[in-house]
Write a protein that holds these residues in place. Structure first.
Motif, PDB file in Angstrom:
ATOM      1  N   ALA A   1       0.841  -1.211   0.000  1.00  0.00           N
ATOM      2  CA  ALA A   1       0.000   0.000   0.000  1.00  0.00           C
ATOM      3  C   ALA A   1       0.870   1.252   0.000  1.00  0.00           C
ATOM      4  CB  ALA A   1      -0.941  -0.009   1.201  1.00  0.00           C
ATOM      5  N   LEU A   2       1.958   1.208   0.750  1.00  0.00           N
ATOM      6  CA  LEU A   2       2.859   2.355   0.784  1.00  0.00           C
ATOM      7  C   LEU A   2       3.511   2.573  -0.585  1.00  0.00           C
ATOM      8  CD1 LEU A   2       5.239   3.237   3.688  1.00  0.00           C
ATOM      9  CD2 LEU A   2       6.090   3.325   1.355  1.00  0.00           C
ATOM     10  N   PHE A   3       3.910   1.475  -1.197  1.00  0.00           N
ATOM     11  CA  PHE A   3       4.491   1.578  -2.536  1.00  0.00           C
ATOM     12  C   PHE A   3       3.493   2.201  -3.513  1.00  0.00           C
ATOM     13  CE2 PHE A   3       5.175  -0.420  -6.755  1.00  0.00           C
ATOM     14  CZ  PHE A   3       6.444   0.083  -7.031  1.00  0.00           C
ATOM     15  N   ARG A   4       2.233   1.750  -3.436  1.00  0.00           N
ATOM     16  CA  ARG A   4       1.211   2.253  -4.357  1.00  0.00           C
ATOM     17  C   ARG A   4       0.992   3.758  -4.170  1.00  0.00           C
ATOM     18  NH1 ARG A   4      -3.465  -1.236  -2.505  1.00  0.00           N
ATOM     19  NH2 ARG A   4      -4.680   0.147  -3.849  1.00  0.00           N
ATOM     20  N   ILE A   5       0.971   4.188  -2.941  1.00  0.00           N
ATOM     21  CA  ILE A   5       0.799   5.624  -2.692  1.00  0.00           C
ATOM     22  C   ILE A   5       1.963   6.414  -3.287  1.00  0.00           C
ATOM     23  CG2 ILE A   5       0.725   7.405  -0.901  1.00  0.00           C
ATOM     24  CD1 ILE A   5      -0.752   5.387   0.864  1.00  0.00           C
ATOM     25  N   ALA A   6       3.167   5.910  -3.047  1.00  0.00           N
ATOM     26  CA  ALA A   6       4.337   6.607  -3.579  1.00  0.00           C
ATOM     27  C   ALA A   6       4.271   6.681  -5.104  1.00  0.00           C
ATOM     28  CB  ALA A   6       5.620   5.918  -3.120  1.00  0.00           C
ATOM     29  N   LYS A   7       3.916   5.562  -5.732  1.00  0.00           N
ATOM     30  CA  LYS A   7       3.803   5.533  -7.198  1.00  0.00           C
ATOM     31  C   LYS A   7       2.813   6.591  -7.700  1.00  0.00           C
ATOM     32  CE  LYS A   7       4.379   2.825 -10.345  1.00  0.00           C
ATOM     33  NZ  LYS A   7       5.281   2.930 -11.538  1.00  0.00           N
ATOM     34  N   GLU A   8       1.692   6.691  -7.018  1.00  0.00           N
ATOM     35  CA  GLU A   8       0.635   7.588  -7.472  1.00  0.00           C
ATOM     36  C   GLU A   8       0.969   9.048  -7.162  1.00  0.00           C
ATOM     37  OE1 GLU A   8      -2.085   6.557  -9.175  1.00  0.00           O
ATOM     38  OE2 GLU A   8      -2.571   8.692  -9.463  1.00  0.00           O
ATOM     39  N   LEU A   9       1.589   9.262  -6.020  1.00  0.00           N
ATOM     40  CA  LEU A   9       1.683  10.624  -5.513  1.00  0.00           C
ATOM     41  C   LEU A   9       3.054  11.282  -5.709  1.00  0.00           C
ATOM     42  CD1 LEU A   9      -0.071  12.699  -4.133  1.00  0.00           C
ATOM     43  CD2 LEU A   9       0.603  11.720  -1.921  1.00  0.00           C
ATOM     44  N   PHE A  10       4.134  10.506  -5.608  1.00  0.00           N
ATOM     45  CA  PHE A  10       5.453  11.138  -5.644  1.00  0.00           C
ATOM     46  C   PHE A  10       5.710  11.891  -6.941  1.00  0.00           C
ATOM     47  CE2 PHE A  10       8.197   9.132  -2.061  1.00  0.00           C
ATOM     48  CZ  PHE A  10       7.162   9.332  -1.161  1.00  0.00           C
ATOM     49  N   PRO A  11       5.325  11.350  -8.103  1.00  0.00           N
ATOM     50  CA  PRO A  11       5.553  12.139  -9.321  1.00  0.00           C
ATOM     51  C   PRO A  11       4.799  13.472  -9.290  1.00  0.00           C
ATOM     52  CG  PRO A  11       5.121   9.842  -9.853  1.00  0.00           C
ATOM     53  CD  PRO A  11       4.848  10.001  -8.388  1.00  0.00           C
ATOM     54  N   ARG A  12       3.604  13.470  -8.700  1.00  0.00           N
ATOM     55  CA  ARG A  12       2.865  14.736  -8.588  1.00  0.00           C
ATOM     56  C   ARG A  12       3.575  15.691  -7.624  1.00  0.00           C
ATOM     57  NH1 ARG A  12      -3.048  13.745  -9.522  1.00  0.00           N
ATOM     58  NH2 ARG A  12      -3.246  11.598 -10.259  1.00  0.00           N
ATOM     59  N   MET A  13       3.968  15.154  -6.483  1.00  0.00           N
ATOM     60  CA  MET A  13       4.677  15.999  -5.506  1.00  0.00           C
ATOM     61  C   MET A  13       5.966  16.549  -6.102  1.00  0.00           C
ATOM     62  SD  MET A  13       4.443  13.997  -1.849  1.00  0.00           S
ATOM     63  CE  MET A  13       3.066  14.250  -0.692  1.00  0.00           C
ATOM     64  N   GLU A  14       6.677  15.686  -6.802  1.00  0.00           N
ATOM     65  CA  GLU A  14       7.943  16.085  -7.404  1.00  0.00           C
ATOM     66  C   GLU A  14       7.733  17.260  -8.365  1.00  0.00           C
ATOM     67  OE1 GLU A  14       9.624  13.027  -9.798  1.00  0.00           O
ATOM     68  OE2 GLU A  14      11.685  13.741  -9.529  1.00  0.00           O
ATOM     69  N   GLU A  15       6.693  17.158  -9.153  1.00  0.00           N
ATOM     70  CA  GLU A  15       6.388  18.209 -10.119  1.00  0.00           C
ATOM     71  C   GLU A  15       6.083  19.535  -9.426  1.00  0.00           C
ATOM     72  OE1 GLU A  15       3.877  16.559 -13.384  1.00  0.00           O
ATOM     73  OE2 GLU A  15       3.220  18.671 -13.475  1.00  0.00           O
ATOM     74  N   ARG A  16       5.460  19.427  -8.251  1.00  0.00           N
ATOM     75  CA  ARG A  16       5.125  20.635  -7.496  1.00  0.00           C
ATOM     76  C   ARG A  16       6.280  21.126  -6.642  1.00  0.00           C
ATOM     77  NH1 ARG A  16      -0.218  17.841  -6.707  1.00  0.00           N
ATOM     78  NH2 ARG A  16       0.481  16.997  -4.722  1.00  0.00           N
ATOM     79  N   GLY A  17       7.414  20.411  -6.684  1.00  0.00           N
ATOM     80  CA  GLY A  17       8.589  20.859  -5.933  1.00  0.00           C
ATOM     81  C   GLY A  17       8.773  20.187  -4.588  1.00  0.00           C
ATOM     82  N   GLY A  18       7.861  19.293  -4.226  1.00  0.00           N
ATOM     83  CA  GLY A  18       8.095  18.576  -2.979  1.00  0.00           C
ATOM     84  C   GLY A  18       6.849  18.172  -2.243  1.00  0.00           C
ATOM     85  N   GLY A  19       7.063  17.619  -1.059  1.00  0.00           N
ATOM     86  CA  GLY A  19       5.981  17.127  -0.221  1.00  0.00           C
ATOM     87  C   GLY A  19       6.571  16.375   0.955  1.00  0.00           C
ATOM     88  N   THR A  20       5.685  15.873   1.806  1.00  0.00           N
ATOM     89  CA  THR A  20       6.151  15.173   3.009  1.00  0.00           C
ATOM     90  C   THR A  20       5.409  13.862   3.146  1.00  0.00           C
ATOM     91  OG1 THR A  20       6.603  17.273   4.111  1.00  0.00           O
ATOM     92  CG2 THR A  20       6.368  15.344   5.516  1.00  0.00           C
ATOM     93  N   PHE A  21       6.138  12.820   3.483  1.00  0.00           N
ATOM     94  CA  PHE A  21       5.568  11.491   3.621  1.00  0.00           C
ATOM     95  C   PHE A  21       5.959  10.957   4.990  1.00  0.00           C
ATOM     96  CE2 PHE A  21       5.184   6.970   1.978  1.00  0.00           C
ATOM     97  CZ  PHE A  21       3.826   7.054   1.685  1.00  0.00           C
ATOM     98  N   LEU A  22       5.016  10.999   5.918  1.00  0.00           N
ATOM     99  CA  LEU A  22       5.277  10.548   7.289  1.00  0.00           C
ATOM    100  C   LEU A  22       4.785   9.110   7.424  1.00  0.00           C
ATOM    101  CD1 LEU A  22       3.806  13.683   9.119  1.00  0.00           C
ATOM    102  CD2 LEU A  22       6.224  13.229   8.637  1.00  0.00           C
TER     103      LEU A  22
END
Lengths: 255, 255, 255, 255
Positions: B115-136
């Motif tokens: 589930a964690l992998f799936r979230i990263a797959k879906e969200l990290f490219p979006r966060m990256e494009e926006r310049g960042g984000g936080t994953f706790l």
């Protein structure tokens, strides 16, 4: 009847070589690998030519029930399994998150984590009833640190390391010796490193760091340690150890 | 528009409480949990009563596509997700190997690792494009050592810890802060500890070690640290930290 | 009377900056450093100019009795010490075994390990009697892995990390919070990194990785986390955490 | 001329037994211990009665220059030292901070950390010139976690573990094999465990957990692994491994 050493992942590197070592020491080595019937039969024939006993099977560890059935058949037809070498990896080279599919991520887990759990489920109760056994697990640096691009491999290996600890905690007092052997460096193995790098790059690496340089780990030398661990007296068991070439940097060091 | 904090695993313990904290600090908290619509809506209403913004969804993280769809909808309908709290565990209590089914072993991995992998797959490219984000990521002691009976939990958590490292190594330079928060002790949480122990034993534990003794971890105090980590300046990020009550033994210590 | 925060190793990097932060939050900061009276008085004056309280002392931590006497005098003359920041390192740059004298090896231990023990001996019984206190220890990557040329530094830091664990195990239940803060990267600190590299190389590094790149750790941002840890509720204490710039590789990773 | 194996800390447990093993394998064992000339000469006589070569010296490792001089004399009078077993501990039993003197804290460091550094300084350049050597270090759980009351022991052992890593990083490429052997459990050793517990308690422990139970580690079984490590081919060296009885809980596990 000779005791049986079952090798899961018996290519022409660590797996086959450790199988050979155990055969030379009086075990019947049962060699399982996913493909290359010819290579498999060559390993078996080599062992037999040296006066040892060996049997080979093609086996896809992720097929439902395949590992379990093989274990049952070996126990019925060849003899009780005293030692297992679990030698499956999940290394597919570096692959950035965006290029790594769900399927590949899951595959790493199925091969490197779940397959180990399935073997333990099938075999540990039998070993326990017989008073013990040995479970040697070839592991990798990715079990203790996750580098970029290693999502599938590191998640599978890290899970596996913890699984080795839970199995050890539960079964060591009942005589089952679980050893997590952390292979921290490149192995001189055509079936794994050779295939990952490609023939040319592999030969170049061999010339530069391998051969008389001993900068690539030699499977027949590693096999000495695998065998030693399997023979440790129960008052002095090793659960985890690392292996690397003298000239290689340990995983925790930086230049 | 407020930044969004998405909580996966928003029960009445760490998840809901951290969601509340982020709402109080100016985020729109999106709370997701598997069941208990009533409990979920109570959390949302509590936040709104304090003047905060929150939305709640029932969501089974292991359902195919469910996490991915929820992320897409939140991004479309509520706003860009700036912070994720991944708060799913795989703790099913101690279960000896012989009593642990393949299904349960796999379930641990699906919830805590995949589930964690799936979230990263879906969200990290979006966060990256926006310049960042936080994953706790709320983690547990089982991520660093495997006890007897913890086969599913420890394998899932150990794999997850390595996955957090690979994600961090790949995405930190692109502005995504991954933090692995090792919760090393019992949390005063009715939805998890309470359910695992049963109501009576949980109240007894609360009386003996919790309350004024502060021997159970208080979610609202833990939330302070979760929030702090999310606000660290990028020149000084924490990737891993532990949390435990002052009166509890650290996981590495023995009496 | 304000609570006292004692800083051992108060240069113009982490030490002085954390001292400033505590002063801004209502502590009387007592700043101790080995040399540079002028720099010390400037730090004190800066804090006072911002409306804070501070006192500065020159102190050679390895002098017999010096730390103990300073602690006694501060407690008598200024007030009970609530927080200590132990910020002494033993980094002397890379020095091969053959070029490292017994004296230098011992010096590392005296500064980074023994001095910490001496402070704990002098202060922990007092803190315990008062119901608690906080002991923040700036640590380095060398506490968890030993690179070539780091014999003195790594031996001193590794010993210190274990000492922090023994102190924590013994005193946390009595209210003393020991935190081991693993600084895993270069700090934008003229008094330490600047002196080790030399002025020119330091400025070059600042231009290439520091400043708007945030690739060097900023002491005032680190101080936020030091302060946060000191204020954690006793039901949720952190014993160990790492800090590094987002763009830096974690110590366990390799490219 | 036989190769020399130098044992520092050759009591009637690990040290003497490993010395015996190396003598049986063709080494001249040089046994050094602090006291008990009679016990020492008995060890030497036992080895000689079995047809092996051995010499014994009383040696206080913390005396200035004593280790260095012994190494020089052994190299001149007996032969080049190929293997060292460093077997000095710093275990003085649990001692709360308030009861632990500066002197005792320092003593732990002098015996367990500084003595090892001094041997490396004296011997590694010689070994390097000869193309290599082996440095076996008996370590303890306190090298990886610090329990209450273990301030001196854990600080010394933790420092030592890092020192073994720095030495390994610097010298492994030049042929010196450093191995950190983590003895994680009680050893059936009258000279150490026996003295720490007292004769009566030691015999009781032996009856309950030792002897046919194999719950105490047997030095002659441990010696097999020490010897194996010393003979590993340089393409497959182990730097760290653990040893414990099958029935003992690993240090990381809790019941």
């Amino acid at each position: 009847m000779k005791p049986v050493c079952l090798v899961i992942g018996a290519g022409a590197g660590i797996g086959g070589t450790v199988g050979k070592k155990f055969a030379a020491e009086g075990y019947h080595s049962v060699l399982c690998r996913r493909s290359d019937e010819e290579g498999l039969q060559k390993l078996v024939a080599d062992i037999q030519a040296d006066g040892g006993e060996a049997t080979g099977y093609l086996l896809n560890a992720i097929d439902e029930g395949a590992l379990e059935e093989r274990i049952r058949l070996v126990e019925e037809e060849i003899g009780p399994i005293e030692v297992v070498l679990f030698n499956l990896g999940a290394q597919i080279g570096n692959r950035p998150l965006e290029e790594l599919s769900y399927k590949h991520f899951e595959l790493g887990w199925r091969m490197a984590t779940f397959a180990l759990f399935r073997i333990a489920k099938e075999l540990f109760p039998r070993m326990e009833e017989r008073g013990g056994g040995t479970f040697l697990v070839t592991s990798a640096t990715a079990a203790v640190r996750g580098n970029a691009g290693q999502h599938s491999h590191a998640a599978a290996m890290g899970g596996r390391r913890m699984l080795c600890q839970t199995l050890n905690a539960e079964y060591a007092p009942n005589g089952i010796h679980v050893a997590h052997i952390l292979v921290d460096g490149a192995v001189d193995a055509p079936d794994t490193l050779g295939k990952m790098l490609g023939e040319e790059a592999f030969q170049k690496l061999r010339e530069e760091r391998g051969q008389e340089h001993d900068g690539l780990m030699l499977p027949e030398k590693m096999a000495e340690t695998y065998y030693h661990v399997s023979q440790q007296h129960r008052s002095a068991w090793t659960h985890e150890l690392d292996l690397r070439s003298f000239s290689d940097l340990a995983w925790w060091n930086h230049r």
